[in-house]
Enzyme design. Structure first.
Site, PDB file in Angstrom:
ATOM      1  N   TYR A 159       0.966  -1.305  -0.235  1.00 35.15           N
ATOM      2  CA  TYR A 159      -0.391  -0.022   0.091  1.00 35.15           C
ATOM      3  C   TYR A 159       0.369   1.727   0.440  1.00 35.15           C
ATOM      4  O   TYR A 159       2.767   1.154  -0.331  1.00 35.15           O
ATOM      5  CB  TYR A 159      -0.612  -0.435   1.270  1.00 35.15           C
ATOM      6  CG  TYR A 159      -1.901  -0.866   1.508  1.00 35.15           C
ATOM      7  CD1 TYR A 159      -3.144  -1.523  -0.126  1.00 35.15           C
ATOM      8  CD2 TYR A 159      -2.103  -2.105   1.264  1.00 35.15           C
ATOM      9  CE1 TYR A 159      -3.326  -2.248   0.009  1.00 35.15           C
ATOM     10  CE2 TYR A 159      -2.603  -3.311   1.849  1.00 35.15           C
ATOM     11  CZ  TYR A 159      -3.656  -3.545   1.162  1.00 35.15           C
ATOM     12  OH  TYR A 159      -4.527  -4.773   0.524  1.00 35.15           O
ATOM     13  N   ARG A 296      -6.219 -15.294  11.227  1.00 45.66           N
ATOM     14  CA  ARG A 296      -7.722 -16.010  11.480  1.00 45.66           C
ATOM     15  C   ARG A 296      -8.644 -16.925  11.945  1.00 45.66           C
ATOM     16  O   ARG A 296     -10.051 -17.302  12.194  1.00 45.66           O
ATOM     17  CB  ARG A 296      -7.149 -17.098   9.086  1.00 45.66           C
ATOM     18  CG  ARG A 296      -7.062 -17.027   8.471  1.00 45.66           C
ATOM     19  CD  ARG A 296      -6.285 -17.294   7.694  1.00 45.66           C
ATOM     20  NE  ARG A 296      -4.885 -17.712   7.788  1.00 45.66           N
ATOM     21  CZ  ARG A 296      -4.032 -18.177   7.124  1.00 45.66           C
ATOM     22  NH1 ARG A 296      -3.701 -18.656   5.804  1.00 45.66           N
ATOM     23  NH2 ARG A 296      -2.765 -17.920   6.953  1.00 45.66           N
TER      24      ARG A 296
END
Length: 336
Positions: A159, A296
């Site tokens: 990013y 997760r």
């Protein structure tokens, strides 16, 4: 998993697990600073429906989240991300896409009409950079106004901040490009501005040296080492709350950067294998981390800390719900 008190900045924590920010579901996606007019989706936006942290309405909404976390004894920081070239105008009311250089990212961005190629961004002019830095500081102040405990700068995974660090995405010839030291300058100035705005003890940063995601390629070991040593030495002098690294903490580069940083270290060991209690405990026992970032397993187990401490079986994440949808895979995982 040991239940031990540690610290990050001025905050004591009851355990050493951190729910890592993820782009799987809105509740854990990084928030972004606003750009230009502080609307709901400015230049800094990347993905569809990602939350912002710059308007009064957004601050008020985040305050309810912060209050709930604090009522349950937790701490919460907002990861601030400007997506740079990893974006598409259709995801941000047709605002333009900007980056260090006018080089399109590989691959596609999912949009309301389906996947579309990443557009070629407009290279930021040198005289625009201070305003982008100001937007990060504004978002950091907004986080504290919302009652959050701090912020994490997202300088990883391809990013905007990472785009300035990587040589193939930053081909500038002004003071923000051309050498490893110059490529680190923008990230250092953003970090300093945010520290000045809210205090360095409330600021962390996430980096992913040589992970090579989203086309931000760092494949020259010497150049990469100089870039990140320049960055970490400057950040360490600021007294940041923590350094969050992505990747194998036993690699020579991350080991070196961790030694250079004078503060707590959060480690995300990457995507494979999935971090479980045994891996997390080993990172702590081997002094490779002060905090362990888990993704997760936390999505599917809001009470993950308790489950690991009591060696209780875990819910398994439903990957079909990771990238959007309704409450399923969002608020319906059972707790003990």
């Amino acid at each position: 998993m040991q239940n031990c008190r540690g610290g990050a900045g001025d905050h004591d924590v009851e355990h050493r697990l951190q729910a890592t920010p993820l782009s799987y579901r809105p509740r854990r996606v990084p928030v972004r600073p606003g750009n230009g007019p502080r609307d709901s989706a400015g230049e800094g936006a990347g993905y569809m429906n990602s939350p912002g942290l710059h308007t009064p309405a957004q601050i008020a909404a985040w305050r309810t989240v912060a209050d709930a976390v604090h009522q349950n004894g937790g701490r919460i920081v907002a990861q601030i991300m400007h997506a740079g070239r990893i974006s598409h105008p259709d995801n941000k009311h047709h605002a333009e896409t900007v980056a260090p250089s006018a080089i399109a990212a590989p691959g596609e961005m999912f949009t309301p009409t389906g996947p579309q190629p990443h557009p070629t961004p407009r290279a930021l002019d040198t005289d625009e950079i201070p305003s982008v830095i100001d937007e990060y500081a504004h978002a950091a102040r907004a986080a504290l106004d919302a009652g959050l405990d701090g912020i994490e700068l997202h300088a990883a995974n391809g990013y905007l901040l990472h785009q300035f660090l990587a040589p193939n995405t930053n081909q500038r010839t002004d003071p923000y490009g051309g050498t490893p030291q110059a490529r680190a300058r923008f990230v250092i100035e953003v970090a300093q501005a945010v520290c000045d705005a809210i205090g360095s003890e409330r600021v962390g940063i996430r980096i992913s040296p040589a992970i090579n995601l989203h086309g931000a390629i760092e494949d020259d070991p010497d150049d990469t080492a100089i870039t990140y040593r320049t960055l970490i030495d400057a950040l360490s002098a600021m007294g940041l709350a923590y350094l969050h690294t992505i990747g194998d903490p036993t690699t020579p580069l991350i080991e070196d950067l961790s030694r250079r940083f004078a503060g707590p270290r959060t480690v995300s060991n990457g995507w494979d294998p999935v971090t479980d209690a045994t891996i997390a405990q080993a990172l702590l026992d081997n002094d490779q981390a002060d905090l362990v970032a888990v993704g997760r397993a936390f999505i599917a187990n809001p009470d993950l800390v308790h489950r690991w401490q009591t060696q209780t079986s875990l819910n398994q994440p439903d990957m079909n719900t990771f990238y959007g949808g309704d409450h399923r895979g969002y608020t319906d995982y059972p707790t003990l």
